[in-house]
Design an enzyme around this catalytic site. Structure first.
Site, PDB file in Angstrom:
ATOM      1  N   ASP A 279      11.351  34.030   0.454  1.00 27.60           N
ATOM      2  CA  ASP A 279      10.197  33.727  -0.396  1.00 27.60           C
ATOM      3  C   ASP A 279      10.594  32.790  -1.543  1.00 27.60           C
ATOM      4  O   ASP A 279      11.732  32.808  -2.004  1.00 27.60           O
ATOM      5  CB  ASP A 279       9.629  35.041  -0.955  1.00 27.60           C
ATOM      6  CG  ASP A 279       8.199  34.899  -1.443  1.00 27.60           C
ATOM      7  OD1 ASP A 279       7.570  33.851  -1.177  1.00 27.60           O
ATOM      8  OD2 ASP A 279       7.701  35.837  -2.097  1.00 27.60           O
TER       9      ASP A 279
ATOM     10  N   HIS B 162       9.298  23.922   1.611  1.00 32.06           N
ATOM     11  CA  HIS B 162       9.533  24.501   2.944  1.00 32.06           C
ATOM     12  C   HIS B 162      10.665  23.753   3.655  1.00 32.06           C
ATOM     13  O   HIS B 162      11.450  24.357   4.383  1.00 32.06           O
ATOM     14  CB  HIS B 162       8.251  24.463   3.779  1.00 32.06           C
ATOM     15  CG  HIS B 162       7.154  25.332   3.220  1.00 32.06           C
ATOM     16  ND1 HIS B 162       7.377  26.628   2.817  1.00 32.06           N
ATOM     17  CD2 HIS B 162       5.836  25.083   2.983  1.00 32.06           C
ATOM     18  CE1 HIS B 162       6.244  27.157   2.362  1.00 32.06           C
ATOM     19  NE2 HIS B 162       5.290  26.231   2.451  1.00 32.06           N
TER      20      HIS B 162
ATOM     21  N   LEU C 164      25.654  35.954  17.232  1.00 29.46           N
ATOM     22  CA  LEU C 164      24.592  36.418  16.330  1.00 29.46           C
ATOM     23  C   LEU C 164      23.210  36.283  16.993  1.00 29.46           C
ATOM     24  O   LEU C 164      22.904  35.249  17.588  1.00 29.46           O
ATOM     25  CB  LEU C 164      24.617  35.569  15.043  1.00 29.46           C
ATOM     26  CG  LEU C 164      23.465  35.723  14.065  1.00 29.46           C
ATOM     27  CD1 LEU C 164      23.508  37.074  13.361  1.00 29.46           C
ATOM     28  CD2 LEU C 164      23.480  34.603  13.027  1.00 29.46           C
TER      29      LEU C 164
HETATM   30  C1  IPE Z   1       6.014  36.923   2.697  1.00 27.87           C
HETATM   31  O1  IPE Z   1       5.855  36.006   1.667  1.00 27.87           O
HETATM   32  C2  IPE Z   1       5.976  36.221   4.024  1.00 27.87           C
HETATM   33  C3  IPE Z   1       7.105  35.347   4.336  1.00 27.87           C
HETATM   34  C4  IPE Z   1       8.172  35.180   3.587  1.00 27.87           C
HETATM   35  C5  IPE Z   1       7.000  34.645   5.581  1.00 27.87           C
HETATM   36  P1  IPE Z   1       4.427  35.713   1.015  1.00 27.87           P
HETATM   37  O2  IPE Z   1       4.644  34.683  -0.018  1.00 27.87           O
HETATM   38  O3  IPE Z   1       3.441  35.411   2.087  1.00 27.87           O
HETATM   39  O4  IPE Z   1       4.076  37.139   0.390  1.00 27.87           O
HETATM   40  P2  IPE Z   1       3.090  37.528  -0.802  1.00 27.87           P
HETATM   41  O5  IPE Z   1       1.749  36.909  -0.489  1.00 27.87           O
HETATM   42  O6  IPE Z   1       3.669  36.973  -2.068  1.00 27.87           O
HETATM   43  O7  IPE Z   1       3.086  39.022  -0.800  1.00 27.87           O
HETATM   44  C1  IPE Z   2       7.944  31.480   1.581  1.00 29.15           C
HETATM   45  O1  IPE Z   2       7.689  30.707   0.463  1.00 29.15           O
HETATM   46  C2  IPE Z   2       7.612  30.746   2.862  1.00 29.15           C
HETATM   47  C3  IPE Z   2       6.443  31.279   3.583  1.00 29.15           C
HETATM   48  C4  IPE Z   2       5.739  32.320   3.241  1.00 29.15           C
HETATM   49  C5  IPE Z   2       6.035  30.547   4.781  1.00 29.15           C
HETATM   50  P1  IPE Z   2       6.248  30.625  -0.187  1.00 29.15           P
HETATM   51  O2  IPE Z   2       5.513  29.472   0.430  1.00 29.15           O
HETATM   52  O3  IPE Z   2       5.548  31.926  -0.115  1.00 29.15           O
HETATM   53  O4  IPE Z   2       6.631  30.284  -1.684  1.00 29.15           O
HETATM   54  P2  IPE Z   2       5.927  30.807  -2.998  1.00 29.15           P
HETATM   55  O5  IPE Z   2       5.879  32.298  -2.936  1.00 29.15           O
HETATM   56  O6  IPE Z   2       4.553  30.185  -3.051  1.00 29.15           O
HETATM   57  O7  IPE Z   2       6.820  30.313  -4.111  1.00 29.15           O
HETATM   58 MG    MG Z   3       5.497  33.546  -1.365  1.00 26.73          MG
END
Ligand code: IPE
Ligand code: IPE
Ligand code: MG
Length: 229
Positions: free
Chosen positions: A15, A32, A126
């Site tokens: 995240d 990303h 792995l």
């Molecule tokens: C969780 O992250 C999903 C992934 C890392 C793929 P999100 O960014 O979607 O989660 P919330 O919305 O903050 O809970």
């Molecule tokens: C995690 O990073 C990647 C996915 C959920 C696909 P985020 O896109 O949720 O990044 P934040 O939480 O907005 O910083």
């Molecule tokens: Mg996120």
């Protein structure tokens, strides 16, 4: 570090890509892209340390609520990452598993995923388990429906587990979440029953072998009791 203090299965909630990009005044997709590089580094590091299973939460069932532009960008990036991964897997004996629902993933992605899974199925290094279009509530409901269809009359935790996406995947001893959020966001609700959690404020694109070492060092200090004394 002794073998016992090293987890067999690490699961990561990757995240913070969006916040990483925002801090640099870049579009979310740049976050990303940087996150995809962190995935490569982490796979290398886990492989080097002799971890058996690495589950990576790449896209949740709730992530479809994001803007179409971001979802399209993520799917393109996934396709590129899979191409690279399959090449690397051939050289380094990596196996690919996927956990999640197929619908509504784009057919081209599903074909690519199926090919990568088939091509790496006999590899013994792995196992990277990609949680893609994954939701833990969906996995539990999927298992319950499959058990019902198979004619199971009375379920136990052990029999229900046979209908999960990967019955042979051991529960993660360690779950890592980056970016400072401390929640599961519908990840491995069942399998996390006795997992150790490691939360770090590091944003996913900045994650690397040193950060993995910190998580492993924290894990090695934990006492796992499983309800005993
Ligand atoms: C969780 O992250 C999903 C992934 C890392 C793929 P999100 O960014 O979607 O989660 P919330 O919305 O903050 O809970
Ligand atoms: C995690 O990073 C990647 C996915 C959920 C696909 P985020 O896109 O949720 O990044 P934040 O939480 O907005 O910083
Ligand atoms: Mg996120």
């Amino acid at each position: 570090m002794t073998t016992d203090s090293l987890p067999r299965h690490i699961a990561i909630i990757m995240d913070g890509n969006g916040r990483w990009a925002r801090a640099r005044h870049l579009p979310r997709l740049a976050g990303h892209q940087a996150g995809a590089k962190a995935v490569e580094r982490t796979i290398q590091a886990a492989q080097k340390k002799g971890i058996a299973f690495l589950t990576l939460y790449a896209f949740s069932t709730e992530n479809w609520s994001r803007p179409k532009e971001e979802i399209d960008g993520l799917m393109n990036l996934l396709s590129q990452t899979l191409t690279k991964y399959t090449r690397q897997a051939a050289k380094e004996n990596l196996r690919l598993w996927v956990s999640g629902e197929r619908e509504p993933l784009p057919p081209a992605i599903l074909t690519q995923v199926d090919e990568a899974v088939a091509q790496t199925a006999t590899h013994t290094g792995l196992t990277v388990n990609l949680a893609l279009n994954y939701g833990a509530q969906q996995e539990i409901v999927h298992a319950a429906n499959a058990a019902y269809a198979a004619g199971e009359k009375k379920l136990t935790p052990e029999t229900l587990r046979n209908y999960f996406y990967h019955p042979d995947l051991p529960d993660p001893e360690l779950i890592i979440r980056t970016s400072g959020e401390e929640r599961l966001s519908n990840f491995l609700l069942w399998q996390a029953a006795y997992s150790e959690f490691y939360f770090t404020s590091v944003l996913w694109p900045d994650f690397n072998e040193t950060e993995l070492d910190k998580a492993l060092a924290a894990y090695a200090t934990r006492t796992r009791r499983f309800g005993g004394i």
